[in-house]
Scaffold this motif. Structure first.
Motif, PDB file in Angstrom:
ATOM      1  N   ALA A   8      16.277  14.787  58.935  1.00  0.00           N
ATOM      2  CA  ALA A   8      16.850  14.235  57.701  1.00  0.00           C
ATOM      3  C   ALA A   8      17.273  15.373  56.774  1.00  0.00           C
ATOM      4  O   ALA A   8      18.365  15.339  56.186  1.00  0.00           O
ATOM      5  N   ARG A   9      16.445  16.389  56.650  1.00  0.00           N
ATOM      6  CA  ARG A   9      16.768  17.534  55.799  1.00  0.00           C
ATOM      7  C   ARG A   9      18.006  18.250  56.320  1.00  0.00           C
ATOM      8  O   ARG A   9      18.861  18.682  55.544  1.00  0.00           O
ATOM      9  N   ALA A  10      18.111  18.395  57.650  1.00  0.00           N
ATOM     10  CA  ALA A  10      19.275  19.060  58.235  1.00  0.00           C
ATOM     11  C   ALA A  10      20.558  18.334  57.834  1.00  0.00           C
ATOM     12  O   ALA A  10      21.527  18.956  57.393  1.00  0.00           O
ATOM     13  N   TYR A  11      20.554  17.005  57.984  1.00  0.00           N
ATOM     14  CA  TYR A  11      21.739  16.235  57.592  1.00  0.00           C
ATOM     15  C   TYR A  11      22.022  16.395  56.098  1.00  0.00           C
ATOM     16  O   TYR A  11      23.163  16.644  55.701  1.00  0.00           O
ATOM     17  N   ASN A  12      21.001  16.238  55.280  1.00  0.00           N
ATOM     18  CA  ASN A  12      21.185  16.340  53.827  1.00  0.00           C
ATOM     19  C   ASN A  12      21.770  17.698  53.435  1.00  0.00           C
ATOM     20  O   ASN A  12      22.722  17.769  52.658  1.00  0.00           O
ATOM     21  N   ALA A  59      24.534  10.429  60.159  1.00  0.00           N
ATOM     22  CA  ALA A  59      23.237  10.251  59.505  1.00  0.00           C
ATOM     23  C   ALA A  59      22.926   8.773  59.302  1.00  0.00           C
ATOM     24  O   ALA A  59      21.784   8.342  59.499  1.00  0.00           O
ATOM     25  N   SER A  60      23.936   8.002  58.932  1.00  0.00           N
ATOM     26  CA  SER A  60      23.706   6.569  58.683  1.00  0.00           C
ATOM     27  C   SER A  60      23.275   5.845  59.948  1.00  0.00           C
ATOM     28  O   SER A  60      22.547   4.856  59.879  1.00  0.00           O
ATOM     29  N   GLN A  61      23.679   6.339  61.101  1.00  0.00           N
ATOM     30  CA  GLN A  61      23.250   5.743  62.376  1.00  0.00           C
ATOM     31  C   GLN A  61      21.738   5.875  62.571  1.00  0.00           C
ATOM     32  O   GLN A  61      21.134   5.104  63.306  1.00  0.00           O
ATOM     33  N   TYR A  62      21.154   6.866  61.905  1.00  0.00           N
ATOM     34  CA  TYR A  62      19.723   7.097  62.007  1.00  0.00           C
ATOM     35  C   TYR A  62      18.970   6.628  60.764  1.00  0.00           C
ATOM     36  O   TYR A  62      17.804   6.970  60.577  1.00  0.00           O
ATOM     37  N   GLY A  63      19.677   5.903  59.904  1.00  0.00           N
ATOM     38  CA  GLY A  63      19.032   5.391  58.697  1.00  0.00           C
ATOM     39  C   GLY A  63      18.870   6.418  57.595  1.00  0.00           C
ATOM     40  O   GLY A  63      18.076   6.238  56.677  1.00  0.00           O
ATOM     41  N   ALA A 124      13.263  20.177  64.497  1.00  0.00           N
ATOM     42  CA  ALA A 124      12.483  19.597  65.595  1.00  0.00           C
ATOM     43  C   ALA A 124      13.021  18.207  65.923  1.00  0.00           C
ATOM     44  O   ALA A 124      13.358  17.427  65.036  1.00  0.00           O
ATOM     45  N   ASP A 125      13.105  17.911  67.198  1.00  0.00           N
ATOM     46  CA  ASP A 125      13.532  16.595  67.679  1.00  0.00           C
ATOM     47  C   ASP A 125      14.917  16.186  67.190  1.00  0.00           C
ATOM     48  O   ASP A 125      15.178  15.012  66.958  1.00  0.00           O
ATOM     49  N   LEU A 126      15.820  17.140  67.035  1.00  0.00           N
ATOM     50  CA  LEU A 126      17.190  16.830  66.643  1.00  0.00           C
ATOM     51  C   LEU A 126      17.840  16.040  67.781  1.00  0.00           C
ATOM     52  O   LEU A 126      17.849  16.505  68.922  1.00  0.00           O
ATOM     53  N   PRO A 127      18.347  14.833  67.495  1.00  0.00           N
ATOM     54  CA  PRO A 127      18.977  14.036  68.558  1.00  0.00           C
ATOM     55  C   PRO A 127      20.148  14.799  69.195  1.00  0.00           C
ATOM     56  O   PRO A 127      20.837  15.562  68.513  1.00  0.00           O
ATOM     57  N   ALA A 128      20.357  14.570  70.495  1.00  0.00           N
ATOM     58  CA  ALA A 128      21.397  15.300  71.237  1.00  0.00           C
ATOM     59  C   ALA A 128      22.775  15.115  70.610  1.00  0.00           C
ATOM     60  O   ALA A 128      23.549  16.074  70.502  1.00  0.00           O
ATOM     61  N   GLU A 129      23.088  13.906  70.168  1.00  0.00           N
ATOM     62  CA  GLU A 129      24.396  13.649  69.562  1.00  0.00           C
ATOM     63  C   GLU A 129      24.542  14.446  68.261  1.00  0.00           C
ATOM     64  O   GLU A 129      25.594  15.034  67.993  1.00  0.00           O
ATOM     65  N   ALA A 130      23.489  14.490  67.472  1.00  0.00           N
ATOM     66  CA  ALA A 130      23.513  15.250  66.219  1.00  0.00           C
ATOM     67  C   ALA A 130      23.693  16.737  66.519  1.00  0.00           C
ATOM     68  O   ALA A 130      24.496  17.417  65.869  1.00  0.00           O
ATOM     69  N   LYS A 131      22.954  17.225  67.498  1.00  0.00           N
ATOM     70  CA  LYS A 131      23.041  18.637  67.861  1.00  0.00           C
ATOM     71  C   LYS A 131      24.466  18.995  68.292  1.00  0.00           C
ATOM     72  O   LYS A 131      25.002  20.028  67.907  1.00  0.00           O
ATOM     73  N   SER A 132      25.087  18.103  69.050  1.00  0.00           N
ATOM     74  CA  SER A 132      26.454  18.326  69.517  1.00  0.00           C
ATOM     75  C   SER A 132      27.435  18.427  68.352  1.00  0.00           C
ATOM     76  O   SER A 132      28.270  19.335  68.297  1.00  0.00           O
ATOM     77  N   VAL A 133      27.328  17.511  67.400  1.00  0.00           N
ATOM     78  CA  VAL A 133      28.215  17.512  66.231  1.00  0.00           C
ATOM     79  C   VAL A 133      27.987  18.778  65.405  1.00  0.00           C
ATOM     80  O   VAL A 133      28.940  19.440  64.987  1.00  0.00           O
ATOM     81  N   ILE A 134      26.733  19.120  65.189  1.00  0.00           N
ATOM     82  CA  ILE A 134      26.394  20.292  64.382  1.00  0.00           C
ATOM     83  C   ILE A 134      26.891  21.564  65.068  1.00  0.00           C
ATOM     84  O   ILE A 134      27.455  22.450  64.417  1.00  0.00           O
TER      85      ILE A 134
END
Length: 153
Positions: A8-12, A59-63, A124-134
């Motif tokens: 959450a912090r990473a997205y923010n 981020a919204s996909q993960y709430g 930690a535990d960054l979802p694969a899709e998030a990691k790809s976008v980042i």
């Protein structure tokens, strides 16, 4: 899927960095005298706004709602970014809108953004899709920084 605090912090933080980058590049575009450079900086501003939008959507996909959530790290990042925007303004005023000086400030801003992306990739535990976008956005910011460096010389 449960999202931990570091994700959450990473997205923010990345949304804030990109929103700040969009503003910074817009201010830089307004400060330079070369019309081609003005156009390129405006494009980089649009790119960062698009990155922020893309991150908010993911981020919204993960709430996670980056606009409404705030972290201490995010607040510090925002304060540093606001200070950086101030430097762009100050530098352009002091140097008589010297294009190279403004490019130097853009280069510094991109270095800060790259550090934030690298920190986010350690979440930690960054979802694969998030990691790809980042990772993809990190690569594009690195390419922009390299282009800014080349334009400066």
């Amino acid at each position: 899927m449960a999202i931990n605090e570091s994700t959450a912090r990473a997205y923010n933080d990345l949304v804030e960095i990109n929103e700040t980058g969009a503003k910074g590049y817009q201010e830089a575009a307004e400060g330079v005298s070369n019309p081609q450079l003005k156009s390129e900086l405006a494009q980089f501003s649009q790119q960062r706004a698009q990155f922020a939008s893309e991150l908010k959507q993911h981020a919204s996909q993960y709430g996670i709602s980056p606009a409404s959530e705030s972290t201490i790290e995010g607040a510090l990042t925002d304060a540093a970014a606001a200070l950086h925007r101030g430097w762009i303004n100050l530098k352009s005023a002091v140097t008589g809108q010297d294009d190279n000086a403004i490019l130097g400030e853009c280069e510094t801003g991109d270095a800060t953004a790259l550090e934030a992306y690298e920190q986010a990739l350690k979440a930690a535990d960054l979802p694969a899709e998030a990691k790809s976008v980042i990772q993809q956005q990190h690569g594009q910011i690195l390419a922009t920084k390299n282009k800014i460096t080349a334009l400066k010389h």
